[in-house]
Design an enzyme around this catalytic site. Structure first.
Site, PDB file in Angstrom:
ATOM      1  N   SER A  95       0.837  -1.203   0.000  1.00  0.00           N
ATOM      2  CA  SER A  95       0.000   0.000   0.000  1.00  0.00           C
ATOM      3  C   SER A  95       0.872   1.254   0.000  1.00  0.00           C
ATOM      4  CB  SER A  95      -0.906   0.034   1.236  1.00  0.00           C
ATOM      5  OG  SER A  95      -1.791  -1.049   1.227  1.00  0.00           O
ATOM      6  N   PHE A 133      -2.634  10.678  -0.398  1.00  0.00           N
ATOM      7  CA  PHE A 133      -3.686  10.981  -1.370  1.00  0.00           C
ATOM      8  C   PHE A 133      -5.003  11.126  -0.610  1.00  0.00           C
ATOM      9  CE2 PHE A 133      -7.002   9.245  -4.267  1.00  0.00           C
ATOM     10  CZ  PHE A 133      -6.725   9.885  -5.475  1.00  0.00           C
ATOM     11  N   ILE A 167      -6.671   7.696   5.105  1.00  0.00           N
ATOM     12  CA  ILE A 167      -5.618   8.144   4.195  1.00  0.00           C
ATOM     13  C   ILE A 167      -4.299   7.463   4.556  1.00  0.00           C
ATOM     14  CG2 ILE A 167      -4.426  10.146   3.236  1.00  0.00           C
ATOM     15  CD1 ILE A 167      -7.576  10.031   2.848  1.00  0.00           C
ATOM     16  N   CYS A 244      -6.210   8.192 -11.164  1.00  0.00           N
ATOM     17  CA  CYS A 244      -5.176   7.779 -10.197  1.00  0.00           C
ATOM     18  C   CYS A 244      -5.534   6.425  -9.603  1.00  0.00           C
ATOM     19  CB  CYS A 244      -5.055   8.791  -9.065  1.00  0.00           C
ATOM     20  SG  CYS A 244      -4.677  10.454  -9.611  1.00  0.00           S
ATOM     21  N   ASN A 246      -7.272   4.153 -10.823  1.00  0.00           N
ATOM     22  CA  ASN A 246      -7.113   3.117 -11.829  1.00  0.00           C
ATOM     23  C   ASN A 246      -5.677   2.599 -11.862  1.00  0.00           C
ATOM     24  OD1 ASN A 246      -9.083   1.930 -13.368  1.00  0.00           O
ATOM     25  ND2 ASN A 246      -8.301   2.820 -15.273  1.00  0.00           N
ATOM     26  N   ARG A 249      -5.253   0.596  -8.535  1.00  0.00           N
ATOM     27  CA  ARG A 249      -6.018  -0.655  -8.557  1.00  0.00           C
ATOM     28  C   ARG A 249      -5.328  -1.704  -9.411  1.00  0.00           C
ATOM     29  NH1 ARG A 249     -11.710   2.435  -9.828  1.00  0.00           N
ATOM     30  NH2 ARG A 249     -12.190   2.963  -7.654  1.00  0.00           N
ATOM     31  N   GLU A 370      -9.966   1.347  -2.465  1.00  0.00           N
ATOM     32  CA  GLU A 370      -9.743   1.506  -3.911  1.00  0.00           C
ATOM     33  C   GLU A 370     -10.880   0.925  -4.732  1.00  0.00           C
ATOM     34  OE1 GLU A 370      -6.962   2.727  -5.546  1.00  0.00           O
ATOM     35  OE2 GLU A 370      -5.537   2.992  -3.907  1.00  0.00           O
ATOM     36  N   HIS A 373     -15.253  -4.311  -3.435  1.00  0.00           N
ATOM     37  CA  HIS A 373     -15.536  -5.470  -4.273  1.00  0.00           C
ATOM     38  C   HIS A 373     -16.865  -5.273  -5.019  1.00  0.00           C
ATOM     39  CE1 HIS A 373     -14.981  -9.747  -5.217  1.00  0.00           C
ATOM     40  NE2 HIS A 373     -16.275  -9.902  -5.016  1.00  0.00           N
TER      41      HIS A 373
END
Lengths: 391, 256
Positions: A95, A133, A167, A244, A246, A249, A370, A373
């Site tokens: 991460s 972020f 964060i 971002c 994307n 992920r 992110e 599911h």
């Protein structure tokens, strides 16, 4: 523990080139040498192994798939394989690298001014600066478009007010990429807030039973004034932070496999040596073999999915719904593998003498962050039906 | 100072090895290959000598197409270029055949120093470095722990038995076999891996070297040792038995 030999059931490695295999080997050795010997202690004590940051920078892990500014310019497949190995170590460590690379360096690289790029990218690449972020808010997770953080322009300054939560790296960040609505018709834009800016506060979230070797924070902005030059000039609309995500992920899709491999490999070794009933290894039991066979089958399918999305990404053809399937599936494979491995290890599956319970707890976060599911299912659903079903 | 490092590619540690019925070598499909660990120390030593004295480091490996990955790994760590002696039937060579072929490739160039690992992690003959020196007509020393180069000569620290060391002098050029564990080999950084893409690997078919590599020895059969179980009762007082146990754990089981 012997060196991790990898999981390759169908000559998957024959689909990789030498650079990709070497990048994976570097990350694999790093994890075996530097991460596995210390990670359980950090997880138990809920501390981040910050001493690894300079070494990871030297190895080129930060922004590895970006060009220039000291970045390694690896292919997306090589970058993915690095993420896989890092998460085989720990989801928290992966991460950290995901956030630094995909959520901080990538937006500065993509939406930043030349001055922002030349100031921050070399610092972030070399680990001399750490970033975070800020998109998610206490009341807005899956629906970031509802965010209430606002940026108001006043002369050559922006004034930000709002709260960000969950964060990664918040309190250790030198620079925060914060997303806020602007007066321009509520358009979402990105801003760089430097550590120590008056009106900006970061605090740690305590009591986490997941990602314990990673820093998770809240950010609080109260009349936080920043120079107008800290606006990411090319950012515009919610699409920017989603671009971002994307990136991140995509790396997570490989990372889930890494955690799955760690659990599979541990369960396999355990099942071959643990004996029950007439001194036979439990690996000789059909129900144990069922679980191991499930794991390696799903890992193998996940590898092919990750590789194909990576090849599409390298060709500039990966769409967000491709990445959604990758993240959704492979993190689920990781979590289910952790659960099956826990079952195989019995009581040993719940103590930190083994990696299983740590991975399982970590993956509960990864399953949700992110894009949850379920949200990824809706993204795939929208793609195939043409009907958005988010509300 | 121009240094050649001979690097072998061997089956990966913990690879699940399969031996064909009555076979003299393992089945090579299904398993991964990696750089022979002892050669990794030789490469690291070469890179450190280059950093101190300048010159270039050339990684030399022999075998089928897949050994290019091992050469690329060496170049990713800092070797300047590679030489690949191509031989799909490399595993059939004995140490003399390997050494003759390597010598022929090395003689095409001029090196100040040639380094090898002490032995390979697969066949483990430990002969190639020694034979290579003889064939090249160069001085040779084994089990090297430290290299100091000054005024065209080397001071070398060798490891002897029972914790003893020896310092010796040798001229350049020479061939040295490096002891494992004398340094901490560096990682190939991601930038190094990308930079290696631009470095040159010269491919030399082994057949083109005009070397007679007919084996002078032959591996008849390899096999997995049959598992045996032996129980030994340690006698004496608890103190004596404990002392014996420690001795056994140290010298027989080698776990202490």
């Amino acid at each position: 523990m012997p060196a991790f030999p990898g999981v390759d059931f169908i000559e998957f490695d024959s689909l990789l080139n030498d650079e990709e295999k070497l990048a994976r080997q570097t990350a694999r050795q790093f994890v075996d040498d530097e991460v596995l010997p210390i990670i359980e202690k950090h997880n138990r004590e809920a501390t981040m192994p910050t001493h690894l940051i300079p070494l990871m920078a030297d190895l080129g892990f930060f922004g590895a798939n970006l060009k220039g500014y000291g970045c390694a310019e690896m292919s997306n497949v090589a970058y993915g394989l690095v993420m896989q190995e890092l998460e085989r170590g720990d989801s928290g460590l992966r991460s950290f690298v995901s956030v630094q690379s995909a959520l901080v360096m990538y937006p500065i690289y993509t939406f930043g001014s030349d001055a922002q790029k030349s100031k921050w990218l070399p610092l972030l690449q070399s680990g001399k600066a750490i970033g975070c972020f800020g998109l998610t808010e206490p009341q807005f997770g899956s629906n970031p478009g509802g965010m209430t953080t606002r940026a108001v322009k006043k002369g050559d300054r922006y004034i930000l007010n709002g709260e960000k939560l969950w964060i990664t790296n918040g309190t250790i960040a030198d620079v925060s990429v914060v997303w806020a609505k602007t007066e321009d018709n509520d358009r979402v834009r990105g801003f760089l807030i430097e550590r120590g800016t008056p009106g900006f506060k970061a605090y740690d979230i305590h009591g986490k039973w997941s990602l314990r070797a990673s820093v998770t924070s809240g950010l609080s902005m109260t009349d936080c004034e920043i120079p107008a030059a800290n606006l990411l000039p090319e950012s515009g609309g919610l699409k920017s932070p989603l671009m971002c995500l994307n990136q991140a992920r995509y790396g997570i899709g490989w990372g889930g496999l890494g955690a799955a491999m760690a659990c599979y490999y541990t369960a396999l070794q355990y099942a071959k040596t643990r004996t029950q009933f007439n001194n036979k290894p439990i690996a000789s039991h059909q129900l144990v073999q069922d679980k191991l066979a499930w794991m390696i089958t799903e890992i193998t399918k996940g590898q092919l999915l990750a590789l194909q999305v990576g090849r599409l990404k390298d060709a500039g053809r990966a769409e967000h719904y491709h990445v959604s399937m990758l993240k959704m599936n492979n993190v689920w494979v990781g979590l289910e593998s952790a659960r099956k491995a826990r079952d195989i290890l019995g009581a040993n599956g719940i103590v930190d003498d083994y990696c299983i319970i740590r991975h399982m707890n970590n993956l509960e976060s990864v399953y949700t962050y992110e894009g949850t599911h379920d949200i990824h299912k809706l993204i795939i659903g929208e793609r195939i039906t043409g009907i958005p079903a988010y509300a | 100072m121009n240094i050649a490092v001979c690097i072998k590619q061997v089956p990966a540690k913990d690879a699940p090895l399969q031996i064909p019925e009555g076979g003299a070598w393992i089945r090579e499909t299904d398993i991964g290959f990696e750089t022979n660990e002892p050669d990794g120390y030789a490469l690291e030593e070469a890179l450190r000598l280059k950093e101190k004295h300048g010159g270039e480091v050339v990684a030399i490996s022999m075998g089928p197409e897949r050994v290019k990955q091992t050469i690329k790994e060496a170049m990713a760590k800092g070797a300047d270029r590679g030489i690949h002696v191509v031989d799909d039937k490399f595993f059939q060579l004995d140490p003399l055949g390997s050494a003759r072929s390597l010598a022929a490739a090395i003689q095409k160039e001029k090196f100040d120093l040639i380094l090898t690992g002490l032995q390979s992690d697969d066949h483990g003959f430990g002969q190639t470095g020694v034979l290579l020196a003889e064939l090249l007509g160069l001085p040779h020393a084994t089990i090297i722990m430290q290299i100091e180069v000054q005024d065209g000569r080397m001071r070398l620290k060798r490891e002897l038995e029972a914790g003893w060391f020896q310092w010796m002098e040798a001229p350049l050029p020479a061939v040295l076999s490096i002891q494992s564990g004398i340094n901490k080999p560096r990682y190939a950084t991601l930038k190094g891996i990308m930079a290696a893409k631009k470095k040159e690997i010269a491919s030399i078919p082994r057949a083109s070297l005009g070397v007679d590599a007919t084996p002078t020895q032959k591996v008849e059969r390899i096999y997995v040792p049959a598992k045996t179980k032996k129980t030994e009762i340690l006698t004496g007082t608890a103190r004596e038995a404990a002392a014996k146990l420690v001795e056994k754990l140290k010298h027989e089981a080698r776990v202490l």
